[in-house]
Design a protein around this motif. Structure first.
Motif, PDB file in Angstrom:
ATOM      1  N   MET A 168      -1.629  -9.679  -5.519  1.00  0.00           N
ATOM      2  CA  MET A 168      -3.075  -9.804  -5.705  1.00  0.00           C
ATOM      3  C   MET A 168      -3.688  -8.624  -6.473  1.00  0.00           C
ATOM      4  SD  MET A 168      -4.070 -11.420  -2.000  1.00  0.00           S
ATOM      5  CE  MET A 168      -3.019 -12.672  -1.217  1.00  0.00           C
ATOM      6  N   ASN A 169      -2.880  -7.611  -6.793  1.00  0.00           N
ATOM      7  CA  ASN A 169      -3.372  -6.552  -7.678  1.00  0.00           C
ATOM      8  C   ASN A 169      -2.273  -6.000  -8.603  1.00  0.00           C
ATOM      9  OD1 ASN A 169      -5.834  -4.774  -8.384  1.00  0.00           O
ATOM     10  ND2 ASN A 169      -4.151  -3.321  -8.205  1.00  0.00           N
ATOM     11  N   ALA A 170      -1.291  -5.301  -8.020  1.00  0.00           N
ATOM     12  CA  ALA A 170      -0.301  -4.532  -8.801  1.00  0.00           C
ATOM     13  C   ALA A 170      -0.029  -5.119 -10.189  1.00  0.00           C
ATOM     14  CB  ALA A 170       0.998  -4.439  -8.008  1.00  0.00           C
ATOM     15  N   GLY A 171      -0.221  -4.291 -11.254  1.00  0.00           N
ATOM     16  CA  GLY A 171      -0.320  -4.838 -12.601  1.00  0.00           C
ATOM     17  C   GLY A 171       0.790  -4.524 -13.592  1.00  0.00           C
ATOM     18  N   SER A 186      -3.224 -11.588 -10.203  1.00  0.00           N
ATOM     19  CA  SER A 186      -4.172 -10.516 -10.548  1.00  0.00           C
ATOM     20  C   SER A 186      -4.297 -10.352 -12.061  1.00  0.00           C
ATOM     21  CB  SER A 186      -3.742  -9.212  -9.881  1.00  0.00           C
ATOM     22  OG  SER A 186      -2.359  -8.962 -10.090  1.00  0.00           O
ATOM     23  N   PHE A 187      -3.379  -9.607 -12.654  1.00  0.00           N
ATOM     24  CA  PHE A 187      -3.454  -9.282 -14.092  1.00  0.00           C
ATOM     25  C   PHE A 187      -2.175  -8.553 -14.450  1.00  0.00           C
ATOM     26  CE2 PHE A 187      -5.251  -5.967 -11.450  1.00  0.00           C
ATOM     27  CZ  PHE A 187      -4.605  -4.829 -11.886  1.00  0.00           C
ATOM     28  N   THR A 188      -1.907  -8.426 -15.747  1.00  0.00           N
ATOM     29  CA  THR A 188      -0.904  -7.453 -16.173  1.00  0.00           C
ATOM     30  C   THR A 188      -1.618  -6.423 -17.034  1.00  0.00           C
ATOM     31  OG1 THR A 188      -0.110  -8.140 -18.363  1.00  0.00           O
ATOM     32  CG2 THR A 188       0.679  -9.427 -16.456  1.00  0.00           C
ATOM     33  N   MET A 189      -1.098  -5.220 -17.018  1.00  0.00           N
ATOM     34  CA  MET A 189      -1.741  -4.138 -17.779  1.00  0.00           C
ATOM     35  C   MET A 189      -1.800  -4.471 -19.272  1.00  0.00           C
ATOM     36  SD  MET A 189      -2.307  -2.364 -15.150  1.00  0.00           S
ATOM     37  CE  MET A 189      -3.437  -1.379 -16.091  1.00  0.00           C
ATOM     38  N   TRP A 190      -0.885  -5.309 -19.722  1.00  0.00           N
ATOM     39  CA  TRP A 190      -0.845  -5.687 -21.142  1.00  0.00           C
ATOM     40  C   TRP A 190      -2.024  -6.574 -21.527  1.00  0.00           C
ATOM     41  CZ3 TRP A 190       2.319  -4.739 -25.441  1.00  0.00           C
ATOM     42  CH2 TRP A 190       3.284  -3.751 -25.226  1.00  0.00           C
ATOM     43  N   VAL A 218      -8.443   5.440 -21.808  1.00  0.00           N
ATOM     44  CA  VAL A 218      -8.014   6.005 -20.522  1.00  0.00           C
ATOM     45  C   VAL A 218      -7.642   4.912 -19.531  1.00  0.00           C
ATOM     46  CG1 VAL A 218      -8.771   7.322 -18.492  1.00  0.00           C
ATOM     47  CG2 VAL A 218      -9.456   8.066 -20.771  1.00  0.00           C
ATOM     48  N   PHE A 219      -6.446   5.056 -18.932  1.00  0.00           N
ATOM     49  CA  PHE A 219      -6.137   4.256 -17.738  1.00  0.00           C
ATOM     50  C   PHE A 219      -5.967   5.195 -16.557  1.00  0.00           C
ATOM     51  CE2 PHE A 219      -3.178   3.193 -14.387  1.00  0.00           C
ATOM     52  CZ  PHE A 219      -3.804   2.082 -13.863  1.00  0.00           C
ATOM     53  N   VAL A 220      -6.728   4.932 -15.521  1.00  0.00           N
ATOM     54  CA  VAL A 220      -6.460   5.527 -14.209  1.00  0.00           C
ATOM     55  C   VAL A 220      -6.588   4.384 -13.212  1.00  0.00           C
ATOM     56  CG1 VAL A 220      -7.338   7.841 -14.767  1.00  0.00           C
ATOM     57  CG2 VAL A 220      -8.900   6.127 -13.803  1.00  0.00           C
ATOM     58  N   PRO A 221      -5.875   4.457 -12.066  1.00  0.00           N
ATOM     59  CA  PRO A 221      -6.061   3.393 -11.093  1.00  0.00           C
ATOM     60  C   PRO A 221      -7.497   3.372 -10.591  1.00  0.00           C
ATOM     61  CG  PRO A 221      -4.693   5.152 -10.180  1.00  0.00           C
ATOM     62  CD  PRO A 221      -4.925   5.477 -11.611  1.00  0.00           C
ATOM     63  N   ALA A 222      -8.010   2.190 -10.333  1.00  0.00           N
ATOM     64  CA  ALA A 222      -9.363   2.054  -9.802  1.00  0.00           C
ATOM     65  C   ALA A 222      -9.500   2.883  -8.527  1.00  0.00           C
ATOM     66  CB  ALA A 222      -9.638   0.584  -9.515  1.00  0.00           C
ATOM     67  N   GLY A 223     -10.756   3.111  -8.129  1.00  0.00           N
ATOM     68  CA  GLY A 223     -11.000   3.877  -6.906  1.00  0.00           C
ATOM     69  C   GLY A 223     -11.432   5.288  -7.246  1.00  0.00           C
ATOM     70  N   GLY A 233     -10.806  -2.298 -17.665  1.00  0.00           N
ATOM     71  CA  GLY A 233     -11.955  -2.266 -16.759  1.00  0.00           C
ATOM     72  C   GLY A 233     -11.726  -1.484 -15.471  1.00  0.00           C
ATOM     73  N   ASP A 234     -10.526  -0.992 -15.271  1.00  0.00           N
ATOM     74  CA  ASP A 234     -10.263  -0.140 -14.098  1.00  0.00           C
ATOM     75  C   ASP A 234     -11.154   1.097 -14.122  1.00  0.00           C
ATOM     76  OD1 ASP A 234      -7.144  -1.164 -13.260  1.00  0.00           O
ATOM     77  OD2 ASP A 234      -7.790  -1.492 -15.292  1.00  0.00           O
ATOM     78  N   ILE A 235     -11.579   1.533 -15.330  1.00  0.00           N
ATOM     79  CA  ILE A 235     -12.408   2.753 -15.395  1.00  0.00           C
ATOM     80  C   ILE A 235     -13.904   2.456 -15.270  1.00  0.00           C
ATOM     81  CG2 ILE A 235     -10.660   4.049 -16.687  1.00  0.00           C
ATOM     82  CD1 ILE A 235     -12.553   3.812 -19.182  1.00  0.00           C
ATOM     83  N   ASP A 277     -15.601  -6.415  -6.893  1.00  0.00           N
ATOM     84  CA  ASP A 277     -15.089  -5.941  -8.179  1.00  0.00           C
ATOM     85  C   ASP A 277     -13.780  -6.681  -8.448  1.00  0.00           C
ATOM     86  OD1 ASP A 277     -13.008  -4.600  -6.789  1.00  0.00           O
ATOM     87  OD2 ASP A 277     -14.145  -2.735  -6.693  1.00  0.00           O
ATOM     88  N   PHE A 278     -13.043  -6.259  -9.476  1.00  0.00           N
ATOM     89  CA  PHE A 278     -11.850  -7.044  -9.843  1.00  0.00           C
ATOM     90  C   PHE A 278     -10.807  -7.062  -8.722  1.00  0.00           C
ATOM     91  CE2 PHE A 278      -8.499  -3.948 -10.788  1.00  0.00           C
ATOM     92  CZ  PHE A 278      -9.207  -2.764 -10.934  1.00  0.00           C
ATOM     93  N   VAL A 279     -10.803  -6.027  -7.886  1.00  0.00           N
ATOM     94  CA  VAL A 279      -9.836  -5.998  -6.780  1.00  0.00           C
ATOM     95  C   VAL A 279     -10.222  -7.045  -5.722  1.00  0.00           C
ATOM     96  CG1 VAL A 279      -8.743  -4.536  -5.037  1.00  0.00           C
ATOM     97  CG2 VAL A 279      -9.394  -3.559  -7.241  1.00  0.00           C
TER      98      VAL A 279
HETATM   99  C1  PHB Z   1      -1.080  -0.636  -9.995  1.00  0.00           C
HETATM  100  O1  PHB Z   1      -0.437  -1.567 -10.514  1.00  0.00           O
HETATM  101  O2  PHB Z   1      -0.516   0.250  -9.334  1.00  0.00           O
HETATM  102  C2  PHB Z   1      -2.547  -0.566 -10.230  1.00  0.00           C
HETATM  103  C3  PHB Z   1      -3.085  -1.134 -11.377  1.00  0.00           C
HETATM  104  C4  PHB Z   1      -4.448  -1.063 -11.618  1.00  0.00           C
HETATM  105  C5  PHB Z   1      -5.274  -0.398 -10.715  1.00  0.00           C
HETATM  106  C6  PHB Z   1      -4.762   0.164  -9.556  1.00  0.00           C
HETATM  107  C7  PHB Z   1      -3.389   0.085  -9.309  1.00  0.00           C
HETATM  108  O3  PHB Z   1      -6.591  -0.291 -10.988  1.00  0.00           O
END
Ligand code: PHB
Length: 400
Positions: A121-124, A139-143, A222-227, A253-255, A304-306
């Motif tokens: 449901m999240n890990a991308g 959820s999504f892929t980072m790509w 910039v990519f950082v994990p959400a939160g 959109g994580d940022i 939010d997206f999470v």
């Molecule tokens: C993750 O895959 O670890 C991940 C990806 C996006 C986020 C947070 C965690 O915003």
């Protein structure tokens, strides 16, 4: 007499059928519930529980027992132990959740061995779905966001050069690789790529951002994990005067996560991101979703997206249960049911690609703006039915 007995037998059969039919399905749910990422686990669980509440009747008498376990950290071992316990002791029929990629990776071999379906449901990180045939991702892929942001930066934002900064773990590496591919494919040049610490602690971004400012790229991705990481990005960008220096802040959109946005203040205004969801999407599905969310969790609360990941993830779990029609849920039947599954999500229409068990979804390029003292996100462009480019292009472990 004969008639009477038959009647009794029939009545007994009906009563038996009724009790045999109503099942309680155990669903394991792994998410950070304490520590720096607790807000993410809370969002995802709220999303999942909102779907359960709004659709309780859809299971026709069956119920779900959601068994939540705290993964605490991004690292792996705690989530793995939790999955082990949920599978072996609780005997969950479906496993779901998981914010951080290393946690999902450590669970993959367990769900293969135990033949339990695992709904991410999240890990991308893109290649995660390659680690087990029993994984489907909603959820999504980072790509998906990274590649589109790269193309957009080169084609539409006039950026000839870019620097990427990333949290140094698998989804961060994925995100900047996707960005570089999209950006350089459209004629741009990535002149530096900066690892900015691990996912556990949000760092002081100042030294990394100063290095970027000194090199003066057109765009800074910039990519950082959400939160708690995301909150620091826009602030550091503003305090170092990077916007004034002509460096445009962009990212997935994580940022600009909706739940962090108001706390970022003016620093975030103007930031452009690519992502599959933000809470201001003006579709009837999303407006109904946001309304239901606020009714359940308070007017000040926002998904939010999470949260959407949790909501859609639970929609997938419901689909698995309904497809089993009271029969046993196996990994094969569950993943089979999800292949080609369509859902009108708050984020837009989604499908699970039957080839890859990966989500196919819209990606939106959006910009943060201020509206009566509130920060909002305005959609600039929609890319429809986006697949995972990492698997399409067979890059690295995505090709194996
Ligand atoms: C993750 O895959 O670890 C991940 C990806 C996006 C986020 C947070 C965690 O915003």
């Amino acid at each position: 007499m004969l008639k009477h007995t038959t009647g009794l037998i029939l009545a007994g059969a009906v009563a038996f059928a009724a009790t045999a039919e109503a099942r309680e399905i155990k669903v394991g749910f792994i998410a950070p519930k304490s520590g720096g990422a607790a807000q993410l686990g809370d969002q995802m669980e709220k999303g999942a529980r909102l779907y359960m509440k709004l659709h309780a009747k859809d299971l026709g008498g069956d119920t779900i027992k959601l068994i939540v376990r705290d993964s605490k950290r991004p690292g792996g071992p705690i989530a793995k132990a939790a999955a082990q316990e949920l599978i072996a002791r609780e005997k969950v029929e479906i496993l779901g959740g998981v914010i951080f990629s290393p946690n999902a990776m450590s669970i993959a071999p367990l769900v293969t061995a135990a033949k339990v379906p695992f709904v991410i449901m999240n890990a991308g990180t893109a290649f995660i779905t390659k680690l087990s045939p029993n994984i489907a991702r909603v959820s999504f892929t980072m790509w998906q966001a990274g590649y589109i942001m790269g193309e957009h930066a080169a084609k539409e934002m006039g950026c000839k050069t870019a620097i990427s900064g990333y949290t140094n773990y698998p989804p961060g590496k994925d995100s900047v690789a996707a960005f570089a591919r999209g950006f350089e494919g459209a004629g741009g040049k990535v002149i530096d790529s900066i690892p900015m610490g691990g996912p556990r602690e949000a760092p002081d971004f100042t030294p990394f951002f100063q290095r970027v400012k000194d090199k003066k790229p057109g765009c800074f991705y910039v990519f950082v994990p959400a939160g708690n990481h995301a909150a620091g990005v826009a602030k550091t960008y503003l305090s170092l005067g990077m916007r004034k220096a002509g460096v445009k802040l962009i990212g997935p959109g994580d940022i600009t996560q909706d739940t962090q946005l108001q706390g970022m203040g003016k620093a975030a205004v103007g930031v452009i991101t690519a992502h599959h969801y933000h809470a201001d999407l003006a579709t009837p599905e999303n407006q109904a979703f946001v309304k239901a969310w606020k009714a359940a969790y308070g007017a000040k609360s926002t998904p939010d997206f999470v949260g959407v990941g949790g909501y859609d993830g639970m929609a997938a779990v419901f689909h698995i249960i309904k497809s089993a029609k009271g029969g046993k849920i196996t990994a094969d039947s569950a993943i089979g049911a999800l292949k080609g599954w369509h859902f009108n999500s708050p984020r837009g229409p989604i499908t699970i690609d039957p080839e890859t068990r990966e989500i196919v979804q819209n990606v939106y390029v959006a910009q943060v703006y201020e509206d009566k003292g509130m920060l909002r996100q305005k959609k600039l462009k929609t890319f429809e039915a986006v697949k995972d480019k990492c698997k399409e292009l067979k890059i690295g472990r995505c090709g194996k």
